[in-house]
Design a protein around this motif. Sequence first.
Motif, mmCIF file in Angstrom:
data_model
loop_
_atom_site.group_PDB
_atom_site.id
_atom_site.type_symbol
_atom_site.label_atom_id
_atom_site.label_comp_id
_atom_site.label_asym_id
_atom_site.label_seq_id
_atom_site.Cartn_x
_atom_site.Cartn_y
_atom_site.Cartn_z
ATOM 1 N N ILE A 91 0.836 -1.197 0.000
ATOM 2 C CA ILE A 91 0.000 0.000 0.000
ATOM 3 C C ILE A 91 0.880 1.260 0.000
ATOM 4 O O ILE A 91 0.498 2.290 -0.553
ATOM 5 C CB ILE A 91 -1.000 -0.029 1.186
ATOM 6 N N ASN A 92 2.073 1.157 0.579
ATOM 7 C CA ASN A 92 2.995 2.297 0.505
ATOM 8 C C ASN A 92 3.453 2.534 -0.926
ATOM 9 O O ASN A 92 3.603 3.690 -1.354
ATOM 10 C CB ASN A 92 4.213 2.087 1.418
ATOM 11 N N ASN A 93 3.652 1.457 -1.686
ATOM 12 C CA ASN A 93 4.061 1.629 -3.073
ATOM 13 C C ASN A 93 2.934 2.240 -3.895
ATOM 14 O O ASN A 93 3.168 3.080 -4.771
ATOM 15 C CB ASN A 93 4.456 0.277 -3.680
ATOM 16 N N VAL A 240 -4.115 11.099 1.713
ATOM 17 C CA VAL A 240 -5.251 10.491 2.414
ATOM 18 C C VAL A 240 -6.215 9.870 1.402
ATOM 19 O O VAL A 240 -6.689 8.745 1.583
ATOM 20 C CB VAL A 240 -5.980 11.545 3.277
ATOM 21 N N GLY A 241 -6.473 10.591 0.345
ATOM 22 C CA GLY A 241 -7.316 10.025 -0.708
ATOM 23 C C GLY A 241 -6.662 8.823 -1.364
ATOM 24 O O GLY A 241 -7.309 7.807 -1.632
ATOM 25 N N ALA A 242 -5.363 8.936 -1.628
ATOM 26 C CA ALA A 242 -4.649 7.822 -2.254
ATOM 27 C C ALA A 242 -4.742 6.576 -1.385
ATOM 28 O O ALA A 242 -5.000 5.468 -1.874
ATOM 29 C CB ALA A 242 -3.190 8.201 -2.502
ATOM 30 N N LEU A 243 -4.536 6.755 -0.094
ATOM 31 C CA LEU A 243 -4.628 5.625 0.833
ATOM 32 C C LEU A 243 -6.035 5.033 0.829
ATOM 33 O O LEU A 243 -6.219 3.814 0.731
ATOM 34 C CB LEU A 243 -4.248 6.090 2.249
ATOM 35 N N SER A 244 -7.026 5.884 0.912
ATOM 36 C CA SER A 244 -8.405 5.399 1.026
ATOM 37 C C SER A 244 -8.825 4.639 -0.227
ATOM 38 O O SER A 244 -9.442 3.577 -0.142
ATOM 39 C CB SER A 244 -9.351 6.582 1.250
ATOM 40 N N HIS A 245 -8.493 5.195 -1.380
ATOM 41 C CA HIS A 245 -8.872 4.528 -2.625
ATOM 42 C C HIS A 245 -8.056 3.252 -2.842
ATOM 43 O O HIS A 245 -8.569 2.260 -3.361
ATOM 44 C CB HIS A 245 -8.721 5.495 -3.801
ATOM 45 N N ALA A 246 -6.786 3.280 -2.479
ATOM 46 C CA ALA A 246 -5.977 2.067 -2.610
ATOM 47 C C ALA A 246 -6.572 0.965 -1.737
ATOM 48 O O ALA A 246 -6.692 -0.192 -2.152
ATOM 49 C CB ALA A 246 -4.527 2.343 -2.214
ATOM 50 N N TRP A 247 -6.938 1.339 -0.545
ATOM 51 C CA TRP A 247 -7.518 0.373 0.384
ATOM 52 C C TRP A 247 -8.850 -0.156 -0.143
ATOM 53 O O TRP A 247 -9.095 -1.368 -0.141
ATOM 54 C CB TRP A 247 -7.697 1.039 1.747
ATOM 55 N N GLU A 248 -9.710 0.735 -0.616
ATOM 56 C CA GLU A 248 -11.007 0.296 -1.149
ATOM 57 C C GLU A 248 -10.788 -0.647 -2.342
ATOM 58 O O GLU A 248 -11.437 -1.681 -2.461
ATOM 59 C CB GLU A 248 -11.841 1.507 -1.578
ATOM 60 N N PRO B 227 -5.149 -4.417 9.567
ATOM 61 C CA PRO B 227 -3.681 -4.332 9.516
ATOM 62 C C PRO B 227 -3.133 -3.568 8.313
ATOM 63 O O PRO B 227 -2.268 -2.708 8.469
ATOM 64 C CB PRO B 227 -3.257 -5.802 9.506
ATOM 65 N N ALA B 228 -3.619 -3.874 7.111
ATOM 66 C CA ALA B 228 -3.040 -3.230 5.927
ATOM 67 C C ALA B 228 -3.250 -1.724 5.962
ATOM 68 O O ALA B 228 -2.426 -0.953 5.471
ATOM 69 C CB ALA B 228 -3.631 -3.815 4.646
ATOM 70 N N LEU B 229 -4.362 -1.282 6.544
ATOM 71 C CA LEU B 229 -4.588 0.155 6.674
ATOM 72 C C LEU B 229 -3.562 0.792 7.610
ATOM 73 O O LEU B 229 -3.199 1.966 7.447
ATOM 74 C CB LEU B 229 -5.987 0.431 7.229
ATOM 75 N N CYS B 230 -3.100 0.013 8.582
ATOM 76 C CA CYS B 230 -2.143 0.580 9.552
ATOM 77 C C CYS B 230 -0.831 0.941 8.865
ATOM 78 O O CYS B 230 -0.188 1.918 9.231
ATOM 79 C CB CYS B 230 -1.908 -0.413 10.678
ATOM 80 N N ARG B 231 -0.418 0.128 7.888
ATOM 81 C CA ARG B 231 0.760 0.517 7.097
ATOM 82 C C ARG B 231 0.499 1.882 6.446
ATOM 83 O O ARG B 231 1.353 2.762 6.458
ATOM 84 C CB ARG B 231 1.051 -0.512 6.010
ATOM 85 N N GLY B 232 -0.686 2.040 5.911
ATOM 86 C CA GLY B 232 -1.029 3.302 5.268
ATOM 87 C C GLY B 232 -1.011 4.468 6.240
ATOM 88 O O GLY B 232 -0.559 5.570 5.897
ATOM 89 N N LEU B 233 -1.474 4.253 7.454
ATOM 90 C CA LEU B 233 -1.457 5.338 8.444
ATOM 91 C C LEU B 233 -0.021 5.708 8.798
ATOM 92 O O LEU B 233 0.307 6.883 8.962
ATOM 93 C CB LEU B 233 -2.233 4.914 9.693
ATOM 94 N N PHE B 234 0.816 4.699 8.916
ATOM 95 C CA PHE B 234 2.228 4.987 9.171
ATOM 96 C C PHE B 234 2.829 5.789 8.016
ATOM 97 O O PHE B 234 3.603 6.721 8.228
ATOM 98 C CB PHE B 234 3.009 3.678 9.376
#
Lengths: 283, 283, 283, 283
Positions: A91-93, A240-248, B227-234
Amino acid sequence: MSRTPQTPQDWWSTAIVEMRPGMLRFRGYAVEELIGQIGFAEMVWLLTRGELPERSQARLLEAALVSAVDHGPQAPSIAVARMAMTCGVGINNAMASAINVLGDVHGGAGEQCVAFFLRIAQRLDARGETAEGAAVAAAVAAEMTALADAGVRHVPGFGHRFHPVDPRAPRLMQLVDEAARDGAVSGRFAAIARAVEAELARRKGRKIPMNVDGATAVIFAELGFAPALCRGLFVLARSVGALSHAWEESQSGARNKGPIPRNLLWTYTGPPPRKLPGRSDGE
Amino acid sequence: MSRTPQTPQDWWSTAIVEMRPGMLRFRGYAVEELIGQIGFAEMVWLLTRGELPERSQARLLEAALVSAVDHGPQAPSIAVARMAMTCGVGINNAMASAINVLGDVHGGAGEQCVAFFLRIAQRLDARGETAEGAAVAAAVAAEMTALADAGVRHVPGFGHRFHPVDPRAPRLMQLVDEAARDGAVSGRFAAIARAVEAELARRKGRKIPMNVDGATAVIFAELGFAPALCRGLFVLARSVGALSHAWEESQSGARNKGPIPRNLLWTYTGPPPRKLPGRSDGE
Amino acid sequence: MSRTPQTPQDWWSTAIVEMRPGMLRFRGYAVEELIGQIGFAEMVWLLTRGELPERSQARLLEAALVSAVDHGPQAPSIAVARMAMTCGVGINNAMASAINVLGDVHGGAGEQCVAFFLRIAQRLDARGETAEGAAVAAAVAAEMTALADAGVRHVPGFGHRFHPVDPRAPRLMQLVDEAARDGAVSGRFAAIARAVEAELARRKGRKIPMNVDGATAVIFAELGFAPALCRGLFVLARSVGALSHAWEESQSGARNKGPIPRNLLWTYTGPPPRKLPGRSDGE
Amino acid sequence: MSRTPQTPQDWWSTAIVEMRPGMLRFRGYAVEELIGQIGFAEMVWLLTRGELPERSQARLLEAALVSAVDHGPQAPSIAVARMAMTCGVGINNAMASAINVLGDVHGGAGEQCVAFFLRIAQRLDARGETAEGAAVAAAVAAEMTALADAGVRHVPGFGHRFHPVDPRAPRLMQLVDEAARDGAVSGRFAAIARAVEAELARRKGRKIPMNVDGATAVIFAELGFAPALCRGLFVLARSVGALSHAWEESQSGARNKGPIPRNLLWTYTGPPPRKLPGRSDGE
């Protein structure tokens, strides 16, 4: 201007963070004091600016960050985040590929607009003027003419190809006005921005309203952020948007997701099928 | 599991954001209502979780984010941010290269620790136990044995190669305890984490204290983040450090900055100088 | 200038590749004909330029690519590749973080140098001159004066802070000269580059020899590559170094590798330890 | 396993490149000897493997690289490259965002397939078998059963969701067969791959032909590349497509290009419009 450090330590010097075993300080403050006492936006301010903000300043920064988190999956940054997530990377990538595209055209309008406002303010300063009335209008007109002479067709921070009126801008400006009334900020850049809007309407013959980049630029300029930092603040928000959409997207089951569904192919515009020219060298 | 969308619109469907000309809603809330009413951390929660947090929940999330912004320029992510900035790329690119390295080893301990805590909780759930006393100790011991059997040598979230005691952890745990006392969170994962610490001390014969990843994992687990979201929060948190260091470096005048000053070269460990073998084919 | 495509297919149109089930063509050539018949560098040419190169052209391109693969782990790109690899990301992510820093300062000299040579050639064209003798010297002097007037202190492609003479440049120029003698290229840009070197020596009072960026720029300009493409070619070349170093580092066992060994800390230059100002709002 | 280097030089040691002022060697060869003598693919081999390849080995590597450069703008990597380029970033950044998504799902099949072939070879080695006849079939069947038991539904390197027969695979296999006939490679992995194809057909009741990932995996395994390096080789190849498409897109005039044309919006699937809950704390 280049430093000539003698040691690895000097080569990596910083004023942001100090560390010893069991100790971690940011800008001189012990981390354990900061945790629970200051908010995330205040921490953004402390690390980038060196001092803690006033509460009213932090609220404005927070409003600017909240306003810029996302603008839907059509935006290249968000599309990239979603597509990346289906390719089997972390998800960081996915977030990195996304914010990496927040360049001059996609993420740069805020930075450009702050710089534009600052140049107008400099014109006023140079003539000993504050930001009121006719002086502002004159400085704005002069800077906009300079912009046009330089070939810039769109004034950064004004107009939107999708929203007739960007719903974020008036609300952000309302907060700036409240802060100015309370003396928390000068209100100078709000006046400049409105003068730009008026001049734009005069030149174009129709209203080209301030957009989210213009309104957040007003906030950033009022708060004293340097232009290049403003790009960084936008990046933080859009992350924040990138994270949310990646997660979804990661929940969707799509694999190897491209821009259009697999059954729709692209238009090929190149040469027709042809044979490879004879290769006489025997390979 | 793969969807078979019939239109581009369906292929890009989302529950996060809705947009029409002049209208922008996040999770159903109009953006102009959110701006000025909710903080940045609350917006993070809303976009990733779908609902607004309680104020006490937001405070815990905020503390976790504040604690993780930076750990100095030795950390690869921050070093990359600084180096990138001297290479003539945008600040968004520097941030992207930086967060791109927050992989399993550099940024993944929090995620791994949340998953570890959740597995312990599942052991308790499976036996109808809450997180108290002997039952916790037994579940922790069982899960740690499973971890060791799988070849994992370092329990994620515990121990630090630099800090004998990570100053962030006790402060974060204090906030969790306060929130548990107020009923804002269950306190279950705080108990689990402390049981892990106790079991670790028992097994290793010395204290291996919780670090920032462990303490933020407690917060994230108490707040119900996957868990995967926690990587994103970090990643969001560390982006603040990446931005700050990139910005500071941009003021330094360094160009093309590598890991060590130019006058220090690396140790070459390869073959000695040698001649290219004869090339008989005339090239 | 913006297109207004009516369909997703048009929005994603391309002249590079054509595809149908069981069929894949590049620039009109069936992939199964290309495989085994053309080399990797020829494929680079075909995809970026639209046509196949002559063998002699391909050889020059190949030499330029070979010359730029790596310049050691001090270079930020290579350092980033190595550091990334210790953080638990994929080798593609390590390569991405690395090439992402090949910006204007680290990877842009070749592109800038090609553009510089092209401007000199345009001065000659405008006066109907070829690239010989006094006319070249005059055009070079004029363009270098323009560069100096614009505040550019270092002529891109000349001089090296580490190598008194960059060993790659003379060899590359030798290949260009051979190709010019064979009529494969015009030799015009080789003449321009040497005139720049002469003018630089005249102005600085000492030799500032062509470096690898200058010599590859000669090749790229002789071969007709547009400046922006030259940055891309450099990226392709350096990707080989990034891959090799990432791979080597992955074998090292280092975890979370920063710019200096863990026992060496940085110099902190910020404020001394200080207390958090009183927070009266009860948080 | 972790090294404890005492100096920055040791921390950055490498066997790939040696440098002194005026001298640059790769794996012991002076760069000026390599330039013009070896091709780009040979340089890839030298840097990643440490020795120069035979000409026949280089030809196979070259074929594998040529075959993987591009698969059209629907592929996420290529789409990202094109979108990034419209956002105002450098071409290196566009390439970086693109190759950054070549993860386990999008770019990992080749690596996974090489590892799969190697496990089959190990089964043969363990029983002292070469890769012929019934022994191969048995080892293949055993490994495929192991794969199925591990929940893997798609054997990496076989089958294609778009091409009934991937036109790249038969041509690549033809080159492998020629090289095996000439004694340049053993042909062992070609035999293994064909046995996999046969076993797949037996299990599924229809032909699931080898795709480009399978055929390049045969080549990489025959040439002795480690699986993780194969991902890197694929990244190198696809970088050519990323560059070409980024460059083509840069000529299009599109700005801020998302996955679908601006007049097509996405399907929103979240909650209906709703009011912000009352905020009693006065913010």
